[in-house]
Structures are given as structure tokens and as C-alpha cells.
Design a protein around this motif. Structure first.
Motif, mmCIF file in Angstrom:
data_model
loop_
_atom_site.group_PDB
_atom_site.id
_atom_site.type_symbol
_atom_site.label_atom_id
_atom_site.label_comp_id
_atom_site.label_asym_id
_atom_site.label_seq_id
_atom_site.Cartn_x
_atom_site.Cartn_y
_atom_site.Cartn_z
ATOM 1 N N VAL A 45 0.848 -1.190 0.000
ATOM 2 C CA VAL A 45 0.000 0.000 0.000
ATOM 3 C C VAL A 45 0.890 1.249 0.000
ATOM 4 C CG1 VAL A 45 -1.739 1.302 1.270
ATOM 5 C CG2 VAL A 45 -1.824 -1.212 1.234
ATOM 6 N N ALA A 46 0.855 1.963 -1.110
ATOM 7 C CA ALA A 46 1.742 3.121 -1.242
ATOM 8 C C ALA A 46 1.080 4.392 -0.740
ATOM 9 C CB ALA A 46 2.148 3.292 -2.704
ATOM 10 N N ASP A 47 -0.247 4.409 -0.771
ATOM 11 C CA ASP A 47 -0.952 5.639 -0.408
ATOM 12 C C ASP A 47 -2.394 5.280 -0.085
ATOM 13 O OD1 ASP A 47 -1.311 8.386 -0.055
ATOM 14 O OD2 ASP A 47 -1.934 8.692 -2.130
ATOM 15 N N MET A 48 -2.881 5.736 1.040
ATOM 16 C CA MET A 48 -4.259 5.391 1.398
ATOM 17 C C MET A 48 -4.897 6.529 2.168
ATOM 18 S SD MET A 48 -5.857 2.035 3.154
ATOM 19 C CE MET A 48 -4.660 1.960 4.440
ATOM 20 N N GLN A 49 -6.170 6.788 1.869
ATOM 21 C CA GLN A 49 -6.967 7.718 2.673
ATOM 22 C C GLN A 49 -8.353 7.128 2.868
ATOM 23 O OE1 GLN A 49 -6.141 9.118 -0.599
ATOM 24 N NE2 GLN A 49 -4.076 9.555 0.107
ATOM 25 N N THR A 50 -8.918 7.450 4.019
ATOM 26 C CA THR A 50 -10.304 7.052 4.252
ATOM 27 C C THR A 50 -11.091 8.281 4.688
ATOM 28 O OG1 THR A 50 -10.138 6.642 6.640
ATOM 29 C CG2 THR A 50 -9.464 4.854 5.180
ATOM 30 N N PHE A 51 -12.386 8.188 4.553
ATOM 31 C CA PHE A 51 -13.265 9.196 5.142
ATOM 32 C C PHE A 51 -14.500 8.479 5.656
ATOM 33 C CE2 PHE A 51 -16.934 12.174 4.572
ATOM 34 C CZ PHE A 51 -16.656 12.952 5.684
ATOM 35 N N ASP A 52 -14.879 8.820 6.870
ATOM 36 C CA ASP A 52 -16.079 8.248 7.452
ATOM 37 C C ASP A 52 -17.054 9.385 7.732
ATOM 38 O OD1 ASP A 52 -17.250 5.706 8.676
ATOM 39 O OD2 ASP A 52 -17.538 7.219 10.242
ATOM 40 N N ASP A 53 -18.153 9.381 7.027
ATOM 41 C CA ASP A 53 -19.148 10.429 7.218
ATOM 42 C C ASP A 53 -20.027 10.040 8.410
ATOM 43 O OD1 ASP A 53 -21.315 12.137 7.180
ATOM 44 O OD2 ASP A 53 -21.340 12.279 4.990
ATOM 45 N N ALA A 54 -19.678 10.606 9.558
ATOM 46 C CA ALA A 54 -20.340 10.201 10.804
ATOM 47 C C ALA A 54 -21.829 10.559 10.807
ATOM 48 C CB ALA A 54 -19.639 10.838 12.004
ATOM 49 N N ARG A 55 -22.177 11.630 10.073
ATOM 50 C CA ARG A 55 -23.587 12.013 10.006
ATOM 51 C C ARG A 55 -24.407 11.028 9.188
ATOM 52 N NH1 ARG A 55 -25.296 18.068 9.977
ATOM 53 N NH2 ARG A 55 -24.184 18.648 11.877
ATOM 54 N N ALA A 56 -23.851 10.684 8.038
ATOM 55 C CA ALA A 56 -24.600 9.833 7.119
ATOM 56 C C ALA A 56 -24.331 8.365 7.397
ATOM 57 C CB ALA A 56 -24.215 10.178 5.681
ATOM 58 N N GLY A 57 -23.294 8.079 8.200
ATOM 59 C CA GLY A 57 -22.939 6.680 8.429
ATOM 60 C C GLY A 57 -22.435 6.008 7.168
ATOM 61 N N HIS A 58 -21.543 6.703 6.468
ATOM 62 C CA HIS A 58 -21.035 6.128 5.234
ATOM 63 C C HIS A 58 -19.514 6.240 5.197
ATOM 64 C CE1 HIS A 58 -22.839 4.325 1.658
ATOM 65 N NE2 HIS A 58 -21.767 4.718 1.014
ATOM 66 N N PHE A 59 -18.902 5.244 4.577
ATOM 67 C CA PHE A 59 -17.453 5.087 4.620
ATOM 68 C C PHE A 59 -16.872 5.090 3.206
ATOM 69 C CE2 PHE A 59 -14.098 1.866 4.076
ATOM 70 C CZ PHE A 59 -13.100 2.412 4.868
ATOM 71 N N PHE A 60 -15.701 5.709 3.049
ATOM 72 C CA PHE A 60 -15.037 5.820 1.749
ATOM 73 C C PHE A 60 -13.556 5.485 1.912
ATOM 74 C CE2 PHE A 60 -18.485 8.778 2.181
ATOM 75 C CZ PHE A 60 -19.207 8.678 1.002
ATOM 76 N N ILE A 61 -13.016 4.767 0.961
ATOM 77 C CA ILE A 61 -11.577 4.454 1.025
ATOM 78 C C ILE A 61 -10.977 4.468 -0.369
ATOM 79 C CG2 ILE A 61 -11.934 1.935 0.903
ATOM 80 C CD1 ILE A 61 -9.514 1.686 2.860
ATOM 81 N N ARG A 62 -9.749 4.943 -0.441
ATOM 82 C CA ARG A 62 -8.973 4.936 -1.686
ATOM 83 C C ARG A 62 -7.578 4.441 -1.347
ATOM 84 N NH1 ARG A 62 -5.054 7.775 -4.341
ATOM 85 N NH2 ARG A 62 -5.249 7.952 -6.601
ATOM 86 N N ALA A 63 -7.148 3.405 -2.027
ATOM 87 C CA ALA A 63 -5.813 2.853 -1.782
ATOM 88 C C ALA A 63 -5.066 2.688 -3.095
ATOM 89 C CB ALA A 63 -5.916 1.506 -1.064
ATOM 90 N N GLU A 64 -3.854 3.246 -3.130
ATOM 91 C CA GLU A 64 -2.947 2.961 -4.246
ATOM 92 C C GLU A 64 -2.007 1.871 -3.767
ATOM 93 O OE1 GLU A 64 -0.821 5.993 -6.338
ATOM 94 O OE2 GLU A 64 -2.458 7.430 -6.105
ATOM 95 N N PHE A 65 -1.859 0.824 -4.583
ATOM 96 C CA PHE A 65 -0.967 -0.246 -4.137
ATOM 97 C C PHE A 65 -0.160 -0.784 -5.305
ATOM 98 C CE2 PHE A 65 -3.271 -3.830 -5.931
ATOM 99 C CZ PHE A 65 -4.555 -3.340 -6.071
ATOM 100 N N ARG A 66 0.948 -1.406 -4.955
ATOM 101 C CA ARG A 66 1.829 -1.958 -5.975
ATOM 102 C C ARG A 66 1.656 -3.476 -6.020
ATOM 103 N NH1 ARG A 66 5.618 1.968 -3.730
ATOM 104 N NH2 ARG A 66 6.774 0.308 -2.707
ATOM 105 N N LYS A 67 1.726 -3.989 -7.214
ATOM 106 C CA LYS A 67 1.660 -5.436 -7.393
ATOM 107 C C LYS A 67 2.829 -6.093 -6.659
ATOM 108 C CE LYS A 67 -0.178 -4.794 -12.057
ATOM 109 N NZ LYS A 67 0.137 -4.891 -13.493
ATOM 110 N N PRO A 68 2.700 -7.372 -6.355
ATOM 111 C CA PRO A 68 3.798 -8.069 -5.671
ATOM 112 C C PRO A 68 5.085 -7.969 -6.479
ATOM 113 C CG PRO A 68 1.850 -9.464 -5.759
ATOM 114 C CD PRO A 68 1.547 -8.256 -6.589
ATOM 115 N N GLU A 69 6.202 -7.900 -5.759
ATOM 116 C CA GLU A 69 7.483 -7.710 -6.441
ATOM 117 C C GLU A 69 7.909 -8.927 -7.257
ATOM 118 O OE1 GLU A 69 10.468 -6.117 -3.907
ATOM 119 O OE2 GLU A 69 9.252 -4.349 -3.430
#
Lengths: 288, 288, 288, 288
Positions: free
Chosen positions: A34-58
């Protein structure tokens, strides 16, 4: 490593214990870094978001189809909507314009220098004026004039070109026609428009003239997804430019060009990097 | 849920497969909900950073000591430096000032309204001028005058107050004395200074006068950690203000106040929210 | 020379040959040195604006009444509206607040440090909360609670205080009551309000909540003169703050504070420096 | 009226009673309408600057040579340096580039759309790469390769082209060669360079790499006149771009492009509108 080894996984679902782990645990099992990851959890709406950049196995041992098959049941368990994208894949972007060429010129510059990693299979315009600019970039230019009578027919052609171009995204780079509800519906959520005001202020026609009449001290630009209401779609990003009493409407038009270009280019960048989630008429933009 | 149920886990280590999962997997096991997470992987340096905000299990079954004990061996496996912080805990911040009061006034406002969730056990100054402001906020004010001869002694007293206050952070809010190498070493990495220029431009004394002499069209402010070189510590954040030919040095001083206040407050906010990692003389600021 | 020797002459009239010379020629005759001057000619409306800062003759031979008498007929010839102000005269500013104290706190800071060269003869509030802050600055605080039934009476008291204070300017520093048309008329053009949105977007109540609902990526503040329509008066200046999906309405409220303070202070500064002309529902701001 | 009827008169001299009137009185006598005027009086240096845009008499009775002859003795009386320019006259701008094309592309766009009212008689480069872009705009492209041995000869050719082009201004739009002291002297004060840092920070080569090494949170661009010290000439304008830890040097290079383009275009605009005065190694920019 290069971008060819990098993928982007995005997902969203109702908030629930284990959502992050469903993604990160799977990536670990698949030996993906995982080279880069962010999440957001919308506590009001009860909804979750995630974005992950990852590299294939070496060791090079990566099968995308198998990866998808493996992730599907886990995502299903959480009711996740998800998407997997090769970082290096250039999406097909169809650009629609009228006579104003500043946004088109800017996008073509970023395209030809590789700043914007896209393909442009088609430029569509209701005017012939920008043909030469398209030609110089070796991009097919479709001149589709439109009148009230021919609108349905013209939009059918637009839709045909969009489909034949296998467009991943449509960009309205100062296309000065109001789209029909039908075309809006077809493009909803995957067409980006640049509007030359800070929405929701100054919707509709001639926003700079409206801004002049009101005497505002800031003008701006809004990049948003098309939906079925005029200038009401989810906002992706906005930019501003200070102005003063000495700026007549035509000066505001001139002053606003740079911020329109930059705002539109930024929105496209966010979109193609899979940073933007639409949700409840708004956007979540991760890692911008 | 409230902030009382939220903790922040930060960690960094050399880049290696499994770093994210080491954190997220453990949080999953402990039934902790990840409310917000960002990572950064420095591909050049091969170093990894993570910050996770998470909520204690809803059943209330959370033992911080046990949590730490459980995480320790996993972190050790990756050589992680890590920290666990209660979101609701207000850190002790000792503020040092001289005569200029704009940053102090601003910090005290944010403190008394709760915008800045800190305790201020002590204000230290080499001048008596700001006593009344401290008094109004019921904060102990230590007037420690300093001359070349008494510097060692004065700094010893500063250090004593910092220690007795159980300070988590020291803020130099326009403290106009150069600290000795000894005190710099003691405070390195946990004292924040506001310098009134865009470092590395205009280091040292009277940066606004330097800026005037040079005729720049922008002035700025830099919040950075103290280290053992003057105005050379890791930069946390910077802000700017446009200026023009009509601004004499004293106008730049006045113009710069707002941006100094905002820049310093922002840096403290990042620091107490555990967003800042120091690394190779620079900072990584996650989720700013 | 000092500010005590400096005056500001402002004038406006229909555009006509000789307008500038009417001012500058007279200043030359009176041996006054022009230290700073700007003009604006609104070519659309055919209207002319001028602001000149000038110094009294060095021989000390200056009689303000005689100066006025001499200029009057020249101004009359051009149909000029004009004003003459001593640069060093501190105008009386009455501040109205409710419970939010950030703008008041900021204005009081600029007042007590002399950054804002004003006198504050009265602070008026419909709540008792900010009494202590006023007391600390030795400023009379008038607590005038208001209900629908007592509104007329309360506003009569406000007006009385404004008059008895010999107010030159009234500032609504987050006064959360809608003024009656009567009071609006009385204050039109010499009361400045800070509204926490980029007008004309998000007029009326709870603009940050409106901004949240719409999902904008920028929030802002607008300082404008009061007129007889809610949030519709001539805009003096505007400021912005970028935000994102993670900001709930209460975060926008917090995020917006700094820009509200700075925008309001800037508008007051422009006003007291006689830079602002109202014209056709808008403002001309010279030399900002 | 049109721009063809408008002229710009700029002047500067030692501060003295009557400077403004010397200009405005003369314009009045000549029946010229002052459409826009700004002055600046540098109280420290005792120096005065004025810029006036005015319209020729409506009766069409204007003789530029006679106007100049009439103004000369008045200007001489005050020791004024002055300049008279037709607003509609497009100055000849010679552009120098190397391989980076973003500034050139931006300037050519503004040129061909008339936003920048200039003629471009020549583009000079030490590389052949941007020939096609010049050709498309029908602008002569001079490829003048340079080595340490041929530098004198190459610069002689540059100078020849600049002279034969009757250049009013030379723009170094990311020309990546250090000019010799001789050429610097020849171009001092009428050549504008864009440097990709906030000068005086990060002078010399690879400023983005320097910025990365230092870990700054803002990068910027500076447009300045050439003088005989590298990156030390009078600054005209500066722009900034926020960055963070995730930006490697190559990202800073990409991020900085837009602000470089805008900053350079703005400086050229100020210059050709005769807003910029050089004075004591700095600039005064009137009405920007």
C-alpha cells in the motif's frame, strides 16, 4: 517500480466495523504494498469511503482477474461499491466545446505534455471555430451545429460519438448549450462541466454579467458533475479570482479564464486518479 | 459517540510489505472502528507513515494498557516508532513571548473558546508587558528578564518551568531571543517557533526589513520546530500575504500579523492532532 | 511630517473634462502636497471618483474652514459630492454583537493596539455574554435584550445610543438579529455588516449549514453596507477559505472565523480611510 | 471612444510641491480627459511616481508631437523622467526559451487571443524543440545552440535579432542559460525573467530541488527585470502554490507550471501597460 505496477482500489459502503480491514487485509494477503491510502467516514450519514494505491507483488505474480474474484465476496459482505483501476491506463476523455477556447487550449497543452494522462478520442463542438486547434493535435473534431429544431438529432450524434469513442469521461469545456434532460441523464455522474461562477451563486447564463451587476469582489469557477438540474450537480472543486470595481463584465470574462482552466484541469485530475466519490448530491474527494 | 471515545495511533517505519495491515489488522482485532486514516510512503527514502483515528469498541470494553501491550510486539516486528493518544486529552502548552502580543492574543482567544484544545500552564516572557493579558486568562505569567550575563541562568529557569508544567509542547509566539544551543537541544522537536518570513528566505533578525530592502511582493510566516540551527528547523506550515511598493517595513510588520497568527495556530493544531512527523530535517503532515 | 498634517479629500461626480484638475489644481494653489491619489472613471455609468491624501503646507499656514470655503464653489461647478477628513481623527465606531465573540475580540485587539485607528464609545448586544470582554477594554456595554414584542423599543434604544455616541460608523460584528426596515433606513450606508457567506450565495440564516448542504469547496465572508434589503447591501470586500467533504457545519463555523474577522477588519479599515464610495448599489474602493 | 484614443503618461521625479499638478494641469489645458490615475510618493526616498491614462480631446484635435513639446519644459522644471505611450500600440516582444514550453505556450495563447496586446517578431531558443509551436503561430524561430566556446558569438546573434526586431521588451520564458554580463547590461531593465522560486529564496539552478530538500510548504515564481546579478533584478510580481511532503522535486516542477505562467503573463501585462517603475533596485507598480 513504475506506474505500470500500481493499481487504485476505491470502495464505499455503510459504516461498519471492519471496513478498512476488509481492504487492507486483502491487500496484505495478496502481497500488495500500500503506497498511499486515505479514508473518510461520514459520521452524520454513516457512510465510509476508502482509496488505496498499491503496488503489485514484487515477484510479478499478479493476476488482476483473480484479484477481483478474491475481493468480490469480501466487498459483498460489506455491501461495498468498488472499483479497481490500473494507474497507468489512460482514460478516454471526450471534450465538448463551443467557441471559447481557453479551457480546450489548456487541456490540450496538459494532454500533449503528459501532465494530464488521458487520451482524447474526440472533440465535439457546435461551432467550426476550433477545428484548427484540434487538427494540430491530430484529434478528430466533430462539428455538430445545433438549433432548437435539430437538438434531439444533434444530441443523438453526440451520444453516438461518445459511445463509439469508448469514452470514460465527458468534459464540457465551456460548451455553451443547455443539454436536454435525456442527455443529462445519460451523462450524469461521468461528465464534468466548468461553470464560470462560484456555484450556487450566479447559476445559468452570463454569470460574469450577474457578478458585475451585483458588485462582488471575488469571482470564481466551479467544476461539477452533470446531473439533471442545470448547474446543480455535485461540486468537485472551485477556484477564485479577486476583482474590483474597475472590472467591467468583459474584464471579468478575461480575468476568469485562468481560474476556469486550472479549476477544470484539477477536477479532471481528481476524477481520473479516482479520488472523487459522489454521494448525496455532493462529492468526497480523497487525498486532494 | 464523542471525542472521549476516540484515540489516535501514529506510526512510522522503513517501508515494507504489511505495514498498513500491521495497524489496521490490529485495530480490527480489537474491535476498534477506524474513523479516519491517512498514510504516506516516501518512495525515495523508503519510509512509511500512518495516522489512524479510531473509536473504542461500542461495548465499552477497552483497556488502553492492554491495547498498548498487544500492539507493541507487532510494531517491534516492523521497527515502528509509534504513539497512542487520547483525542480528548488536552496537552500542556507553555507559551514564550516578548513584547509583541498578536500571536499570544490569538492563541489565548482560541484557547478560551476551545478552538484550540489545550491547557496553558505557563506563559514565560523576558518582558513584563503582557502580564495583564495573562492575568485576565488566569494563567501564571513568569517574567524572566535576560541579559547576556544572565542568559544561562534565565534559560535554566525556563527549563525548570517547562518541566514543572509537565509541558507537552513549547510555543515561541514571537519570543525575540535567540536560544542557547543547550536549550535548543532540550526543546528540539517539541517546540514550535513562528518566524515572520517565508523561510529559508530572510532568516535571522528583522525579516520584514530585509523583505522591504529586497522589494518582494509577498511576505509570509513560517511555523517550524526548533532545532539546533537558527531558523533552520523542520517547517510545519507557511502562510503568505501580498504586499506592494507602498508598504514600508513598519507596514509589513502590521500586514504580517494576521498571517503569523493563523500560521502558528495551524501548526499547533496539526501538532496536537498528531498529524506531524519529523523526518530527515523536514515534516510529513498527514490529513492537513 | 506626521499623520496630523495629512488630510483626505474624496469626491465624485458625473464624468466631465476637468474633474481631476478641479481637485489637483486647487491643492496646488493651496500649497498642499499630494502624497497619494487614485481616480476611477466608470465609463459605463459616466461617473468619476477621486481620493487624494495631501499634506498641509509646510509653513503651517492652513485653515481648514477657509480650505473648505475655497473648494466649495469649484466642487459645485462639477456637481461634486465631496468630503474632507483629517487623517489623524479617530472615528467613533459603535459595535453591535450577540453571542459570537470572534469578530468583537479581533476588533478590540486591533483597537487596543492601534492597528485600527478608531474610538469605540459603545458596544451593544442583545445578550449579556460579552460584558466582561467589553469591561476589560473599558468600553460601555449596553445589554438590550430583544423579543418580537420589544423589538421596536429595543431598536429605539439602539438608535439613541448610536446618536449619543456621536457614532460615525456602526459595525454589526455578528449581530444575529434582523434589523427592522426603519433602523435599516437610518443606518443605510454607514453601518457595515459581516455576513458569513460569499454573497449573493447563501443569504439569510445559517449560511454555513446551507454551504454544507450544497457541498461547496469554498466558504467565505462578505462585509457590506446595510441597506433596506437583507444581505443585499453594497459589498465592500470578501474573503474565502477552502473546505472539503470532511467539514460538518460546525467545522465550517470554526473554519470561517478567521476569514470573517479579517474581512470585517479590512472593510472597516477601507471605510475609515475614506476609500469606499457607494454607487448604484455597489462600491468603488480606491487604493485598496 | 476606443483604445485608439487613449494614451498613457508616466513620470517620476524627486518629491516636490506641484508634481501632480504639473501633469494634471497640463492634461486639462490640452482638453484631455483623465480616465485613470494613480500616484505614489515614497516618503522615505523622497521620490514621486505618477501614471495617468487619458483620452484625446473629443474634437479630434490632438497632435502628439505638439503635446510632447508642450510637456517637455514642465517636466524639465521638476526633473521628471517621463514617457508617453499610445494605449493601442502593440509593443514588440522577443521571447527566449529553451526546452520547457509551458510559459511559451501560455504567452502564445494570450497573444493569439489578444489578451496580451503584443507583437512577437521573434522567438529565440538554444534548442530546436519548440520550432513547431512557433511555426503554428507564424512566428520566426531562431535556433541558436550554445556552448561555452560559442557563447559570445551566440549572444551576439541574440542581440542582433533583438535589435533587428525592434524589440521593446525581451522575455526570458524559462531560458535556461546564464546570460553574460555584457548581454545582461544590454538588457538591464527591459528584459523580464521568470524564476521558479520566491526570490530571494532558492536562487540559481534547480530551485524546486532546493525547495524539496528544505521541505518548504509553499513554492512560487518570481518575475523580475534582468540586471547584472543572477536572479537579483527588481521584482515585478510573485505568485505561490501550496505543496506538501508528498511532492517530489518532479512534482514541484509540475505543480509550479501554472503559477510560473500566470506570474510571467501578469508581469508582462504590467510592463506593457506602463505600470512598472524601476527605482533603487526595486519596482513601483501602479494600479495593479
Amino acid at each position: 517500480m513504475t506506474q505500470h505496477d500500481t493499481l487504485i482500489l476505491t470502495a464505499s459502503c455503510a459504516s461498519r466495523l471492519g471496513t478498512v480491514d476488509a481492504v487492507t487485509g486483502y491487500l496484505r494477503e495478496q502481497s500488495c504494498y500500500v503506497a498511499d491510502m486515505q479514508t473518510f467516514d461520514d459520521a452524520r450519514a454513516g457512510h465510509f469511503f476508502i482509496r488505496a494505491e498499491f503496488r503489485k507483488p514484487e515477484n510479478g505474480d499478479f493476476d488482476e482477474a483473480a484479484f477481483r474474484d478474491g475481493f468480490s465476496p469480501r466487498a459483498a459482505e460489506f455491501g461495498m461499491q468498488w472499483e479497481l483501476t490500473e494507474r497507468s491506463r489512460k482514460p478516454n476523455v471526450v471534450i465538448m466545446v463551443s467557441k471559447f477556447d481557453h479551457c480546450l487550449n489548456d487541456l490540450l497543452y496538459r494532454y500533449r505534455t503528459g501532465q494530464l494522462a488521458i487520451e482524447i478520442p474526440a472533440i465535439i463542438s457546435n461551432h467550426p471555430d476550433l477545428q484548427r486547434l484540434a487538427d494540430w493535435h491530430h484529434i478528430p473534431y466533430y462539428h455538430l451545429p445545433v438549433t432548437a429544431e435539430t437538438k434531439a438529432e444533434q444530441e443523438a450524434k453526440i451520444w453516438q460519438i461518445v459511445q463509439e469513442s469508448k469514452a470514460d469521461l465527458v468534459v464540457l469545456a465551456r460548451y455553451m448549450q443547455v443539454l436536454s434532460p435525456e442527455l443529462c441523464n445519460q451523462l450524469a455522474g461521468w461528465a464534468i462541466n466548468i461553470h464560470h461562477s462560484l456555484l450556487p451563486g450566479f447559476k445559468g447564463a452570463q454569470p460574469y454579467h450577474q457578478a458585475y451587476a451585483k458588485g462582488v469582489k471575488l469571482v470564481g469557477a466551479t467544476a461539477h458533475y452533470i446531473n439533471n438540474e442545470l448547474d446543480e450537480g455535485p461540486i468537485i472543486t472551485q477556484g477564485i479570482q479577486t476583482v474590483d470595481h474597475s472590472h467591467y463584465p468583459e474584464d471579468l470574462v478575461a480575468k476568469g479564464r485562468d481560474v476556469e482552466c486550472i479549476t477544470l484541469a484539477k477536477a479532471i485530475q481528481y476524477h481520473i486518479e479516482k479520488r472523487v466519490f459522489m454521494y448525496q448530491g455532493k462529492t468526497v474527494v480523497l487525498g486532494s
